[in-house]
Design a protein around this motif. Structure first.
Motif, mmCIF file in Angstrom:
data_model
loop_
_atom_site.group_PDB
_atom_site.id
_atom_site.type_symbol
_atom_site.label_atom_id
_atom_site.label_comp_id
_atom_site.label_asym_id
_atom_site.label_seq_id
_atom_site.Cartn_x
_atom_site.Cartn_y
_atom_site.Cartn_z
ATOM 1 N N TYR A 1 0.945 -1.056 -0.673
ATOM 2 C CA TYR A 1 0.064 -0.059 0.314
ATOM 3 C C TYR A 1 0.974 1.762 0.301
ATOM 4 O O TYR A 1 0.379 2.522 -0.873
ATOM 5 N N ASP A 2 2.095 1.023 0.082
ATOM 6 C CA ASP A 2 2.736 1.812 0.907
ATOM 7 C C ASP A 2 3.252 3.057 -0.307
ATOM 8 O O ASP A 2 4.077 3.809 -1.102
ATOM 9 N N LYS A 3 3.614 1.390 -1.038
ATOM 10 C CA LYS A 3 4.569 1.767 -2.355
ATOM 11 C C LYS A 3 4.518 1.541 -4.187
ATOM 12 O O LYS A 3 4.519 2.128 -5.006
ATOM 13 N N LEU A 4 2.856 0.901 -3.069
ATOM 14 C CA LEU A 4 2.457 1.033 -4.950
ATOM 15 C C LEU A 4 1.604 2.553 -5.585
ATOM 16 O O LEU A 4 1.435 3.102 -4.688
ATOM 17 N N PRO A 5 1.526 2.805 -6.729
ATOM 18 C CA PRO A 5 0.883 3.376 -7.364
ATOM 19 C C PRO A 5 -0.626 3.884 -6.989
ATOM 20 O O PRO A 5 -1.097 2.932 -6.831
ATOM 21 N N GLU A 6 -1.282 5.065 -6.881
ATOM 22 C CA GLU A 6 -3.017 4.838 -6.695
ATOM 23 C C GLU A 6 -3.626 4.048 -7.407
ATOM 24 O O GLU A 6 -4.978 3.795 -7.671
ATOM 25 N N LYS A 7 -2.532 4.354 -9.058
ATOM 26 C CA LYS A 7 -3.979 3.686 -10.134
ATOM 27 C C LYS A 7 -3.001 2.657 -11.351
ATOM 28 O O LYS A 7 -2.039 2.854 -11.040
ATOM 29 N N LYS A 8 -3.191 1.336 -10.945
ATOM 30 C CA LYS A 8 -2.403 0.473 -11.432
ATOM 31 C C LYS A 8 -2.251 0.801 -13.254
ATOM 32 O O LYS A 8 -2.785 1.461 -14.009
ATOM 33 N N PRO A 9 -1.121 0.767 -13.261
ATOM 34 C CA PRO A 9 -0.608 1.107 -14.610
ATOM 35 C C PRO A 9 -1.018 0.424 -15.873
ATOM 36 O O PRO A 9 -0.891 0.682 -17.305
ATOM 37 N N ALA A 10 -1.585 -0.963 -15.384
ATOM 38 C CA ALA A 10 -2.672 -1.452 -16.891
ATOM 39 C C ALA A 10 -3.208 -2.704 -16.073
ATOM 40 O O ALA A 10 -2.959 -2.718 -14.896
ATOM 41 N N ALA A 11 -3.785 -3.363 -16.691
ATOM 42 C CA ALA A 11 -4.952 -4.137 -16.693
ATOM 43 C C ALA A 11 -4.117 -5.389 -15.510
ATOM 44 O O ALA A 11 -3.047 -6.017 -16.237
ATOM 45 N N GLY A 12 -4.557 -5.796 -14.697
ATOM 46 C CA GLY A 12 -4.080 -7.139 -13.662
ATOM 47 C C GLY A 12 -2.687 -6.263 -13.424
ATOM 48 O O GLY A 12 -1.813 -7.632 -12.380
ATOM 49 N N ARG A 13 -2.454 -5.144 -13.029
ATOM 50 C CA ARG A 13 -1.003 -4.919 -12.373
ATOM 51 C C ARG A 13 -1.987 -4.679 -10.862
ATOM 52 O O ARG A 13 -3.069 -3.857 -10.675
ATOM 53 N N GLY A 14 -0.285 -4.272 -9.810
ATOM 54 C CA GLY A 14 -0.900 -3.795 -8.774
ATOM 55 C C GLY A 14 -0.764 -2.575 -8.065
ATOM 56 O O GLY A 14 -0.587 -1.680 -9.313
ATOM 57 N N SER A 15 -1.598 -2.365 -7.163
ATOM 58 C CA SER A 15 -2.690 -1.035 -7.268
ATOM 59 C C SER A 15 -2.737 -0.462 -5.266
ATOM 60 O O SER A 15 -2.745 -1.289 -4.235
ATOM 61 N N LYS A 16 -2.679 0.681 -5.399
ATOM 62 C CA LYS A 16 -2.487 0.977 -3.675
ATOM 63 C C LYS A 16 -4.234 -0.005 -3.031
ATOM 64 O O LYS A 16 -4.113 -0.259 -2.033
ATOM 65 N N PRO A 17 -5.169 0.781 -4.304
ATOM 66 C CA PRO A 17 -6.225 -0.026 -3.692
ATOM 67 C C PRO A 17 -6.617 -1.109 -3.691
ATOM 68 O O PRO A 17 -7.278 -2.125 -2.677
ATOM 69 N N ALA A 18 -5.726 -1.842 -3.792
ATOM 70 C CA ALA A 18 -5.381 -3.651 -4.284
ATOM 71 C C ALA A 18 -5.575 -4.134 -2.957
ATOM 72 O O ALA A 18 -5.508 -4.870 -3.293
ATOM 73 N N ALA A 19 -4.128 -3.965 -2.659
ATOM 74 C CA ALA A 19 -3.971 -3.634 -0.862
ATOM 75 C C ALA A 19 -3.827 -3.231 -0.479
ATOM 76 O O ALA A 19 -4.008 -4.503 0.686
ATOM 77 N N LEU A 20 -4.681 -2.167 -0.110
ATOM 78 C CA LEU A 20 -5.416 -2.123 1.112
ATOM 79 C C LEU A 20 -7.453 -2.619 0.748
ATOM 80 O O LEU A 20 -7.501 -3.061 2.133
ATOM 81 N N ALA A 21 -7.543 -2.896 0.072
ATOM 82 C CA ALA A 21 -9.006 -4.146 -0.915
ATOM 83 C C ALA A 21 -8.341 -5.300 0.001
ATOM 84 O O ALA A 21 -8.889 -5.586 1.323
ATOM 85 N N LEU A 22 -7.455 -6.220 0.041
ATOM 86 C CA LEU A 22 -6.930 -7.388 0.059
ATOM 87 C C LEU A 22 -7.209 -7.556 2.072
ATOM 88 O O LEU A 22 -7.207 -8.004 1.935
ATOM 89 N N ARG A 23 -6.135 -6.724 1.901
ATOM 90 C CA ARG A 23 -5.901 -6.441 4.083
ATOM 91 C C ARG A 23 -6.951 -6.290 4.486
ATOM 92 O O ARG A 23 -7.680 -6.653 5.628
ATOM 93 N N GLY A 24 -8.363 -5.465 4.307
ATOM 94 C CA GLY A 24 -9.619 -6.001 4.334
ATOM 95 C C GLY A 24 -9.811 -7.230 4.126
ATOM 96 O O GLY A 24 -10.858 -7.779 5.287
ATOM 97 N N LYS A 25 -9.729 -7.632 3.507
ATOM 98 C CA LYS A 25 -10.418 -9.083 2.900
ATOM 99 C C LYS A 25 -9.493 -10.306 3.944
ATOM 100 O O LYS A 25 -10.334 -10.762 5.125
ATOM 101 N N VAL A 26 -8.314 -9.900 4.240
ATOM 102 C CA VAL A 26 -7.782 -10.943 5.137
ATOM 103 C C VAL A 26 -8.288 -10.070 6.921
ATOM 104 O O VAL A 26 -8.700 -11.669 7.636
ATOM 105 N N GLN A 27 -8.437 -9.136 7.190
ATOM 106 C CA GLN A 27 -9.273 -9.123 8.433
ATOM 107 C C GLN A 27 -10.273 -9.297 8.878
ATOM 108 O O GLN A 27 -11.153 -9.913 9.260
ATOM 109 N N LEU A 28 -11.433 -9.021 7.517
ATOM 110 C CA LEU A 28 -12.986 -10.041 7.432
ATOM 111 C C LEU A 28 -12.828 -11.692 7.730
ATOM 112 O O LEU A 28 -13.091 -12.025 8.744
ATOM 113 N N PHE A 29 -11.574 -12.246 6.882
ATOM 114 C CA PHE A 29 -11.963 -13.541 7.342
ATOM 115 C C PHE A 29 -11.676 -13.268 8.902
ATOM 116 O O PHE A 29 -11.841 -14.238 9.005
#
Length: 629
Positions: A209-237
């Motif tokens: 989340y700290d190092k990735l860009p806010e917008k994914k550079p291309a389809a299928g690439r990582g971004s801040k929202p992806a890291a944050l959403a997955l972190r939330g999902k881990v906590q939800l589980f």
């Protein structure tokens, strides 16, 4: 557990994919097709530039992608999707797995091994790019840290899947020398407690989340929202496991305070994903238009969300995290058409179909609530001498097309019933529209016409009376195994529903959460939830679960939801009398009974997977999960 023999196997698989696998993302990195394999070069030759690091990252994406892009198979372990065969090659991670509602927990030895192969690939990137940082120009540091962030995002995803299925598993962040050589240390590793691994996953995702860009550079690439959403999902589980318990994992002790803290943290992460990045549902969440019953020239927006054009469009911010694919001639295509389509769709195999139970989950756009349950039974009459197929006239009959009028728009976008049309294709060319009529395969018929003007869908592998429309391309030109759809791992609609769930667990129904659930409902052209549906915790939980069922069907979520909620018994034995569930098709035939007279052990072995015996044979330090002792 990774052993020397198994790690060597993983290494051989990856080496065989060296040029293709390291260049997974064609939209982002097509120029990497001409790059050498990282495995073929020594470290002092290879790890010199940002290009080298990117090439290795593409290899990690390739290894991880193949462990997540057929997650729809897991829906076969739930009540709403019938998956009747495993069409994957022997070299695919999903091969050999059981995707039936019961008896599946002992059949994922191959998947376990491939997940650890993916761990090694992500570690390979993290370890070596970190070594590059002190020696590269300052101008390269940010990009290399972003590459590390993507690799750690992928590693977190893989470990999250491992603990979701097996609980305690071996954890490591290094790589064996040569990937397959000098790796005796892995043959002696013990299982790491799930709480420790969860902490490591969250560390990876925080770094990403700290190092990735806010917008994914291309389809299928990582971004801040992806890291944050997955972190939330881990906590939800983590919250779910602590609230509902996980008795099959003998080393885990649930804690109500841990559950509350995890749900709270999950809600905070999801709230940021929703509010901080300008993400929107596809086409603003508007339901779009819908064609008349029996026609499919105009389909709702929900259908188009699952077409390649939308999935690969970086401006489509609903796809927060996804894995993209190549197309014809790349050897990197997805096989959604093959698994969801019929013989009419490029001679597909149709191993994944909706069950009868799914049809009854789609609510009325008029009332916003469930319609009268459909009636199963044989059609009457059948066909006349001119082969004009006539539907049964009984109101609310499952074989009567009128029974499906005025339903949630997502129903027509997701599945087909009698007389629904779909585009056929053969040899990459259109064969025109074909109607689906259960049991009438590839026959020339006439519909409201004196001329025989249609050939029915050839669905010779159908056992439920329904077909999927979701994921099937509505154009010709690509073969059944050559799709370029970007498979969603996390969508914004899922985040909306997870946020509603997390906040409901902490504080009961909240206004903003109710509004988000209504946004998801609106894409089906459903009215907002009635007051009774949000009156208390239990009512709102049921409303959230309902939306998860119809919004996320065939996306690999239901099986994991049932396990984390301790809801398998509720789903399959709703009366609590151990009679299980008798599933039938639209003609009231093809009965498949699940969990009838099931023993407690039958359920226990569904909640946690077996540590592969072959790994335990090679590693004396690996313990086994309690139901499999």
């Amino acid at each position: 557990m990774i052993t020397k023999n198994n790690t060597t196997k993983i290494s051989q698989i990856m080496a065989a994919l060296a040029f293709m696998a390291l260049t997974l993302l064609p939209t982002a990195c097509s120029d990497l097709l001409d790059q050498p394999s990282a495995n073929a070069l020594s470290a002092d030759q290879f790890w010199r530039s940002e290009g080298d690091a990117t090439t290795a990252l593409m290899g990690a994406y390739s290894a991880v992608r193949q462990c997540f892009d057929r997650d729809y198979y897991f829906d076969g372990q739930g009540e709403f999707v019938y998956h009747n065969f495993n069409a994957t090659a022997s070299t695919n991670p999903y091969n050999g797995g059981s995707y039936n509602p019961s008896g599946y927990g002992s059949n994922f030895d191959t998947y376990f091994r491939y997940l650890y192969g993916a761990v090694i690939r992500t570690n390979y990137v993290v370890v070596n790019v970190e070594k590059m940082l002190p020696t590269v120009p300052a101008s390269s540091v940010a990009n290399l840290e972003s590459i590390i962030g993507e690799a750690r995002l992928l590693r977190a995803l893989v470990y999250f899947r491992l603990i979701s299925m097996w609980g305690d598993v071996p954890y490591f962040e290094n790589v064996p020398t040569g990937i397959g050589e000098n790796n005796a240390v892995f043959a002696l590793m013990s299982r790491t407690p799930i709480a420790t691994i969860k902490g490591k996953i969250l560390e990876d995702l925080t770094y990403a989340y700290d190092k990735l860009p806010e917008k994914k550079p291309a389809a299928g690439r990582g971004s801040k929202p992806a890291a944050l959403a997955l972190r939330g999902k881990v906590q939800l589980f983590w919250g779910s496991w602590n609230k509902f318990g996980w008795p099959e994992l003998s080393t885990f002790t649930p804690s109500s305070s841990e559950a509350t803290a995890a749900y709270t943290a999950a809600a905070d992460d999801f709230r940021k994903v929703i509010n901080d990045f300008g993400l929107t549902l596809y086409r603003g969440g508007d339901p779009g238009q819908i064609d008349a019953l029996g026609k499919a020239d105009i389909l709702p927006n929900y259908f188009y969300l699952f077409q390649p054009a939308a999935s690969n469009d970086v401006s489509n911010t609903e796809f927060i995290m996804s894995f993209n694919h190549g197309t014809t001639g790349t050897g990197q295509g997805e096989e959604l058409m093959r698994d969801f389509g019929t013989r009419t769709n490029q001679f597909a195999q149709g191993g994944t179909k909706p069950r009868f139970a799914l049809a009854d989950r789609y609510q009325s756009v008029t009332t916003g609530d469930f319609a009268t349950p459909l009636i199963k039974g044989n059609p009457a009459p059948g066909s006349d001498a001119n082969n004009t197929i006539l539907p049964p006239s009984t109101p609310n009959h499952a074989l009567n097309p009128q029974s499906y009028a005025n339903r949630d728009y997502r129903m027509k976008a997701t599945m087909m019933w009698n007389f629904e049309m779909i585009l056929g294709s053969a040899s990459l060319k259109s064969t025109g529209m074909s109607p689906f009529i259960y049991g009438n395969n590839g026959q020339t018929i006439k519909i409201n016409s004196a001329t025989a003007n249609y050939v029915t869908v050839n669905a010779d592998n159908n056992q439920t009376g329904y077909l999927f429309r979701k994921f099937i391309r509505n154009y010709a030109g690509q073969d059944r195994s050559d799709g370029d759809f970007s498979w969603p791992v996390i969508r914004l609609a899922d985040v909306y529903l997870m946020y509603a769930e997390a906040t409901n667990e902490v504080s009961g129904p909240q206004g903003d959460a109710i509004a988000l659930v209504n946004k998801v409902r609106f894409r089906g052209n459903l009215p907002p939830l009635a007051g009774a549906k949000t009156a208390d915790y239990a009512s709102f939980f049921a409303a959230i679960e309902q939306e998860r069922i119809v919004e996320l069907v065939a996306e690999g979520q239901r099986s994991f939801d049932l396990r984390r909620w301790r809801a398998i018994e509720r789903a399959w034995d709703p009366t609590g009398t151990n009679v299980g569930t008798d599933t039938r098709d639209t003609k009231n035939a093809n009965s498949m009974v699940y969990f009838r007279n099931a023993t407690p052990l039958t359920y226990q072995q569904c909640y946690i997977f077996r540590i592969p015996p072959g790994e335990r044979d090679k590693n004396p330090n690996l313990t086994q999960n309690t139901p499999w002792l």
